[in-house]
Design a protein around this motif. Structure first.
Motif, PDB file in Angstrom:
ATOM      1  N   ILE A  80      11.345  10.835  12.318  1.00 34.07           N
ATOM      2  CA  ILE A  80      10.366  11.140  13.363  1.00 34.07           C
ATOM      3  C   ILE A  80       9.205  11.945  12.787  1.00 34.07           C
ATOM      4  CG2 ILE A  80      10.029  12.390  15.543  1.00 34.07           C
ATOM      5  CD1 ILE A  80      12.967  11.753  16.212  1.00 34.07           C
ATOM      6  N   VAL A  81       9.536  12.985  12.018  1.00 35.51           N
ATOM      7  CA  VAL A  81       8.490  13.838  11.423  1.00 35.51           C
ATOM      8  C   VAL A  81       7.572  13.024  10.529  1.00 35.51           C
ATOM      9  CG1 VAL A  81       8.100  15.705   9.772  1.00 35.51           C
ATOM     10  CG2 VAL A  81       9.806  15.984  11.574  1.00 35.51           C
ATOM     11  N   SER A 124       0.811  -1.218   0.000  1.00 32.58           N
ATOM     12  CA  SER A 124       0.000   0.000   0.000  1.00 32.58           C
ATOM     13  C   SER A 124       0.846   1.270   0.000  1.00 32.58           C
ATOM     14  CB  SER A 124      -0.929   0.014   1.217  1.00 32.58           C
ATOM     15  OG  SER A 124      -0.170   0.000   2.428  1.00 32.58           O
ATOM     16  N   LEU A 125       2.127   1.126   0.327  1.00 26.93           N
ATOM     17  CA  LEU A 125       3.036   2.278   0.336  1.00 26.93           C
ATOM     18  C   LEU A 125       3.863   2.385  -0.938  1.00 26.93           C
ATOM     19  CD1 LEU A 125       4.380   2.142   4.017  1.00 26.93           C
ATOM     20  CD2 LEU A 125       2.441   3.428   3.131  1.00 26.93           C
ATOM     21  N   HIS A 126       3.541   1.568  -1.935  1.00 29.18           N
ATOM     22  CA  HIS A 126       4.277   1.617  -3.206  1.00 29.18           C
ATOM     23  C   HIS A 126       3.675   2.704  -4.095  1.00 29.18           C
ATOM     24  CE1 HIS A 126       5.844  -2.786  -2.678  1.00 29.18           C
ATOM     25  NE2 HIS A 126       6.274  -1.946  -1.751  1.00 29.18           N
ATOM     26  N   GLU A 127       3.864   3.941  -3.684  1.00 28.62           N
ATOM     27  CA  GLU A 127       3.370   5.119  -4.392  1.00 28.62           C
ATOM     28  C   GLU A 127       4.503   6.125  -4.528  1.00 28.62           C
ATOM     29  OE1 GLU A 127       0.032   6.713  -2.338  1.00 28.62           O
ATOM     30  OE2 GLU A 127      -1.111   4.834  -2.345  1.00 28.62           O
ATOM     31  N   PRO A 128       4.380   7.063  -5.502  1.00 30.98           N
ATOM     32  CA  PRO A 128       5.473   8.018  -5.748  1.00 30.98           C
ATOM     33  C   PRO A 128       5.932   8.762  -4.498  1.00 30.98           C
ATOM     34  CG  PRO A 128       3.856   8.163  -7.501  1.00 30.98           C
ATOM     35  CD  PRO A 128       3.314   7.197  -6.497  1.00 30.98           C
ATOM     36  N   THR A 137      -1.070  17.732   3.813  1.00 31.99           N
ATOM     37  CA  THR A 137      -0.223  16.724   3.154  1.00 31.99           C
ATOM     38  C   THR A 137       1.203  17.228   2.928  1.00 31.99           C
ATOM     39  OG1 THR A 137      -0.874  17.464   0.930  1.00 31.99           O
ATOM     40  CG2 THR A 137      -2.232  15.749   1.949  1.00 31.99           C
ATOM     41  N   CYS A 138       1.391  18.565   3.040  1.00 32.73           N
ATOM     42  CA  CYS A 138       2.716  19.149   2.778  1.00 32.73           C
ATOM     43  C   CYS A 138       3.510  19.421   4.045  1.00 32.73           C
ATOM     44  CB  CYS A 138       2.568  20.465   2.006  1.00 32.73           C
ATOM     45  SG  CYS A 138       1.722  20.310   0.440  1.00 32.73           S
ATOM     46  N   ARG A 154       0.059   9.313   8.161  1.00 32.18           N
ATOM     47  CA  ARG A 154      -0.836   8.337   8.795  1.00 32.18           C
ATOM     48  C   ARG A 154      -0.519   6.916   8.383  1.00 32.18           C
ATOM     49  NH1 ARG A 154      -5.170   5.924   6.943  1.00 32.18           N
ATOM     50  NH2 ARG A 154      -5.231   7.285   5.111  1.00 32.18           N
ATOM     51  N   GLN A 155      -0.254   6.701   7.073  1.00 30.43           N
ATOM     52  CA  GLN A 155      -0.013   5.340   6.597  1.00 30.43           C
ATOM     53  C   GLN A 155       1.215   4.722   7.262  1.00 30.43           C
ATOM     54  OE1 GLN A 155      -0.712   8.013   4.838  1.00 30.43           O
ATOM     55  NE2 GLN A 155      -1.855   7.563   2.943  1.00 30.43           N
ATOM     56  N   ILE A 156       2.290   5.510   7.355  1.00 26.74           N
ATOM     57  CA  ILE A 156       3.514   4.980   7.984  1.00 26.74           C
ATOM     58  C   ILE A 156       3.289   4.790   9.482  1.00 26.74           C
ATOM     59  CG2 ILE A 156       5.939   5.483   8.504  1.00 26.74           C
ATOM     60  CD1 ILE A 156       6.135   6.904   5.854  1.00 26.74           C
TER      61      ILE A 156
END
Length: 599
Positions: free
Chosen positions: A567-568, A343-347, A517-518, A574-576
């Motif tokens: 850490i940040v 699910s984390l295989h995104e750009p 998101t930024c 959220r996904q991580i």
């Protein structure tokens, strides 16, 4: 049917082909090709620079060699844009006018190289056959005139070829141009027959070998240039059923090998160029110093910890070790989760992987000397290891840039292939930009002083110890710093565009969601650039401050970004964050699954 058969379509775009059958490996094929282009451009520029700067090389032979280097540069630069676009970015289209212009320059510079090789063969014949009148015949003015005439001839032939519209005329004229190239080759052969005849007339065998040795570089250049041309012509005319891959490889050899090999051959075989090239790159031998009478060639530098706190180094090692451990653990954790979770295989996460790899490189490049100094009081570092550490630290300190603007086309624009190509391109750019720095440090003379101010090799710190002219280092260091500032300007511009896009969103809630998101990336930018700019400002404008402040700022730049970025991103993404919690608390994952089942 008549209308269909007689109609024609005006083609405005052509499609270029990479390596047929190996399209999936284009990104990997681009690495050796990029390296060949880099070496070819660097080698030919080096020859031009050395010949221009050294008055003893202002002779006809080296003027003709400059023309050969210019032809090779033109040949490389003519094909480089489309070659790398096709292999790196999978962008095979080229407009018709651009295609014709590229063909003109490639054929023009190829014809120029053929002409220059002919001139050089005549130059060698004249030098051996009539050495007493050599300098009076080939004056500087005549050399310039010969160069202009042959260049004009080469490009005029190509212009006339492009002007032809009828295909039959093109074929006939193309055959005429090919014959001109063969005439050049035949005249080169005739020149060497006359050279051989002259050499055999020399009484001493030692003098014969000495005379022939002056022609070795030129013979190699002729073979390197004409062998691919003749092979390609034979294959094209008589082996038309050969694999397309074979034809493509032969054409690429013609395009890449001569500009790559000619500088290498002439640097190795021409004593004057070799001596000056080595003298520019290597550390100079000991010379008399006007201040203290002697110069010592420094082979080792001495690192410094925290000034005034040398007795507490063992205790200072504890927080340093903890920071390094957390940095390595955090970045390896991010890489592990991104690799193992589909699910984390995104750009976005691929770019985050690049950031983690940069942070790992930054930590690992300084860890051995820093902990060796604080834990074991190992102050010495070899000069070569110091320059290598400086290269790795600076190279890993340049970061990727990313942003959001078009969510609907996000996944189609930033495909996995394009993300990988972008990563390779950025890495290559960083490596090529930083690569000259250790060589520029190596060429300086370090007299007696070999005590550095930090626990690792910092470029400015090493450069200050030199007692020779370091203006080239300063100028190139400024250029490298400006390229980093340019990255910051692009990041700022990206966020101006992001802010403009966000403000066009109707609801405040969606605006806040988009900006949210930024936040991780903004924090990463501030964490990286704030210490770097502060250290640079202190180094330039506050040199009278306590050395302790300079050392602390340099250590903050080295330690804080690799520590804080994981850490940040773990806190704000959220996904991580969910994946980390699931791995650390498997029971929570089970309860969450049960709740989903109940609902």
């Amino acid at each position: 049917m008549t209308i269909i058969n007689t109609s024609h379509v005006e083609i405005t775009t052509f499609f270029l082909v990479g390596i047929p059958g190996l399209e999936y490996a284009h990104i990997w094929i681009s690495i050796p090709i990029c390296s060949m282009y880099f070496v070819a451009i660097l080698g030919n520029c080096t020859i031009l620079f050395v010949i221009k700067k050294e008055p003893s090389l202002h002779e006809p032979m080296y003027y003709f060699l400059s023309m050969l280097a210019l032809s090779d540069l033109g040949l490389s630069l003519s094909s480089l844009p489309t070659m790398l676009r096709t292999l790196l970015f999978n962008a095979p289209t080229i407009s018709a006018n651009t295609c014709f212009a590229q063909e003109f320059f490639i054929h023009g510079f190829t014809a120029c190289e053929s002409s220059v090789l002919l001139i050089m063969s005549f130059d060698r014949f004249l030098a051996i056959h009539n050495p007493l009148r050599y300098s009076s015949i080939l004056t500087t003015v005549r050399v310039a005139q010969i160069g202009v005439v042959f260049s004009f001839k080469s490009f005029l032939l190509d212009v006339m070829k492009l002007a032809c519209s009828d295909n039959q005329i093109n074929v006939i004229y193309g055959f005429f141009v090919a014959l001109c190239g063969m005439v050049d080759f035949i005249l080169i052969v005739v020149s060497y027959i006359l050279i051989l005849k002259t050499v055999l007339g020399i009484a001493s065998q030692k003098e014969q070998l000495k005379a022939l040795n002056t022609c070795t570089s030129h013979i190699c250049a002729v073979i390197i240039f004409y062998l691919p041309i003749i092979n390609l012509a034979i294959v094209h005319r008589f082996v038309r059923h050969a694999s397309p891959l074979f034809n493509v490889l032969m054409a690429n050899i013609l395009l890449l090998v001569p500009p790559l090999m000619n500088p290498i051959v002439y640097c190795i075989k021409t004593r004057q160029i070799r001596i000056r090239f080595v003298a520019k790159l290597c550390i100079f031998s000991c010379v008399m110093s006007p201040l203290n009478g002697t110069n010592i060639e420094v082979l080792k530098f001495l690192l410094t910890g925290i000034p005034g706190l040398e007795k507490s180094h063992i205790w200072i090692a504890i927080p340093f070790s903890s920071v390094y451990l957390l940095s390595l653990l955090g970045n390896f954790t991010i890489l592990f989760f991104i690799k193992t979770e589909p699910s984390l295989h995104e750009p976005m996460y691929y770019f985050l992987s690049m950031l983690s790899i940069s942070d790992l490189g930054l930590s690992l490049s300084s860890l051995p000397t820093t902990l060796g100094l604080f834990l074991f009081s190992v102050h010495e570092i070899h000069a070569s290891a110091c320059f290598a550490q400086d290269f790795c630290a600076i190279c890993n300190g340049i970061r990727p840039i990313c942003g959001h603007h078009n969510p609907l086309r996000y996944s189609t624009i930033l495909t996995s292939s394009r993300v990988i190509k972008t990563g390779v391109l950025l890495t290559s750019k960083n490596v090529l930009l930083i690569l000259p720095l250790p060589f520029l440090l190596q060429r300086l003379i370090y007299c007696h002083q070999n005590l550095l101010s930090h626990s690792y090799c910092l470029h400015q710190d090493v450069m200050k110890l030199a007692c020779s002219d370091n203006r080239v280092n300063v100028v190139y260091g400024l250029f490298a710093a400006l390229s980093t500032i340019l990255d910051l300007l692009f990041i700022t511009f990206s966020y101006i565009m992001i802010l403009k896009t966000v403000l066009s969103i109707a609801t405040p809630r969606e605006q806040f969601k988009a900006l949210n998101t930024c936040i991780s990336h903004i924090c990463a930018v501030l964490i990286f650039y704030a210490p770097m700019l502060s250290a640079a400002m202190l180094h330039r404008f506050a040199r009278d401050l306590s050395p302790l402040i300079h050392i602390l700022m340099a250590d903050v730049f080295l330690l804080v970004p690799p520590l804080m970025n994981p850490i940040v991103y773990c806190v704000k993404t959220r996904q991580i964050r969910e994946k980390v919690v699931e791995k650390l608390c498997p029971k929570r994952k089970m309860i969450k699954g049960m709740r989903k089942g109940i609902h």
